[in-house]
Motif scaffolding. Structure first.
Motif, PDB file in Angstrom:
ATOM      1  N   PRO A 128       0.822  -1.217   0.000  1.00 51.28           N
ATOM      2  CA  PRO A 128       0.000   0.000   0.000  1.00 51.28           C
ATOM      3  C   PRO A 128       0.850   1.258   0.000  1.00 51.28           C
ATOM      4  CG  PRO A 128       0.023  -0.984   2.181  1.00 51.28           C
ATOM      5  CD  PRO A 128       0.705  -1.973   1.271  1.00 51.28           C
ATOM      6  N   LYS A 160      -3.803   4.452   0.071  1.00 46.72           N
ATOM      7  CA  LYS A 160      -4.820   3.965   0.999  1.00 46.72           C
ATOM      8  C   LYS A 160      -5.140   4.935   2.124  1.00 46.72           C
ATOM      9  CE  LYS A 160      -4.965   0.181  -1.354  1.00 46.72           C
ATOM     10  NZ  LYS A 160      -6.093   0.002  -2.312  1.00 46.72           N
ATOM     11  N   VAL A 185     -10.190   8.258   0.774  1.00 45.29           N
ATOM     12  CA  VAL A 185      -9.462   7.432   1.733  1.00 45.29           C
ATOM     13  C   VAL A 185      -9.428   8.115   3.092  1.00 45.29           C
ATOM     14  CG1 VAL A 185      -8.026   6.376  -0.056  1.00 45.29           C
ATOM     15  CG2 VAL A 185      -7.252   8.479   1.069  1.00 45.29           C
ATOM     16  N   THR A 255      -3.053   0.412   6.698  1.00 42.96           N
ATOM     17  CA  THR A 255      -2.345  -0.535   5.835  1.00 42.96           C
ATOM     18  C   THR A 255      -2.570  -1.982   6.268  1.00 42.96           C
ATOM     19  OG1 THR A 255      -0.314  -0.239   7.146  1.00 42.96           O
ATOM     20  CG2 THR A 255      -0.563   1.104   5.168  1.00 42.96           C
ATOM     21  N   ASN A 257      -5.512  -2.933   6.999  1.00 39.82           N
ATOM     22  CA  ASN A 257      -6.943  -3.079   6.725  1.00 39.82           C
ATOM     23  C   ASN A 257      -7.779  -3.075   8.002  1.00 39.82           C
ATOM     24  OD1 ASN A 257      -6.630  -3.307   3.871  1.00 39.82           O
ATOM     25  ND2 ASN A 257      -5.958  -5.423   4.146  1.00 39.82           N
TER      26      ASN A 257
END
Length: 278
Positions: A128, A160, A185, A255, A257
């Motif tokens: 990412p 991201k 984002v 990063t 998630n």
């Protein structure tokens, strides 16, 4: 762009060059050149993490240069991120005859960050990307995240998250109510209640415009008490540590998630800052 005036250039459009940022280097910065579509040669400074978990695209403040942020870069590398930072054409490190004023540099910076984002996306092996900027540079980090689409559509899908240290505030003719509504984002906006720039940003609240405008959940604003425009210069170790700790926590959450994981300040940190969230 006509909205950027000589007055803005004199005040670095929200950045007075950082001072006191010297640090004992843990990772030696290197540089490489890339040729842009315009034919211009762009110098990029790189700090490599041994086994990166992501790449940082960093845009320095007006009239500044990448290695002024070495102390910040060392923290990010230590957290596992390789940092790439272009030398923009308004930098005082560029010879007077070749240096652009901020009006000309605005377009150059868009080209710099768009190209660097494409380069990183192609070479990061799927890792990412996070776009970070200080002051004037935060505009171009925000654009990679989808903001200011009415200026130029340079959204990079590999980005991201965006981190802004002291946005340039409200620039007449450029920042309008739709500026940050297209951001796609999560955002971390960092400022302080003493974050003003004489002749340009008189009200520190203006730095919060990206946070107030973004519709993206999982976005945060960190407001440091007594924090100035030099928060990431690290003159006060406690403030610098607070800011970088929150930055690393935010970047890691995104990063990995885990965008919905709430961030909280420690009891000590809560005495020094306020953390707002969406």
């Amino acid at each position: 762009m006509s909205h950027i005036t000589r007055r803005h250039a004199l005040f670095g459009i929200g950045l007075l060059p950082l001072v006191g940022t010297a640090a004992t280097a843990q990772v030696t910065a290197s540089t490489f050149d890339v040729k842009l579509r315009s034919g211009r040669i762009l110098q990029v400074t790189r700090w490599d993490a041994p086994k990166p978990t992501g790449y940082i695209l960093f845009s320095h403040g007006g009239n500044s240069w990448p290695t002024q942020y070495d102390k910040l870069a060392q923290v990010l590398v230590g957290a596992g991120y390789t940092v790439l930072a272009p030398l923009h054409t308004d930098s005082l490190k560029i010879a007077d005859a070749e240096r652009a004023d901020l009006k000309k540099a605005f377009g150059d910076r868009i080209e710099d960050m768009a190209h660097l984002g494409g380069y990183a996306a192609a070479t990061a092996n799927g890792l990412p990307l996070i776009a970070i900027g200080h002051s004037y540079g935060s505009l171009f980090a925000l654009m990679l995240g989808g903001a200011l689409t009415y200026v130029a559509p340079v959204r990079n899908a590999a980005v991201k998250a965006v981190v802004c240290f002291s946005s340039p505030g409200n620039i007449p003719g450029l920042i309008n109510p739709a500026a940050y509504t297209s951001l796609e984002v999560p955002l971390l906006m960092v400022t302080g209640d003493k974050d003003v720039v004489p002749g340009f940003t008189a009200d520190w609240h203006d730095h919060l415009l990206p946070f107030e405008g973004t519709p993206v959940k999982g976005s945060y604003a960190l407001i440091v008490k007594e924090g100035t425009h030099q928060l990431i210069g690290g003159q006060t170790s406690a403030e610098f540590g607070l800011v970088t700790d929150v930055t690393v926590d935010f970047v890691r959450a995104v990063t990995l998630n885990k965008e919905t994981v709430p961030m909280k300040l420690s009891a000590n940190g809560a005495e020094k800052a306020e953390l707002r969230h969406k």
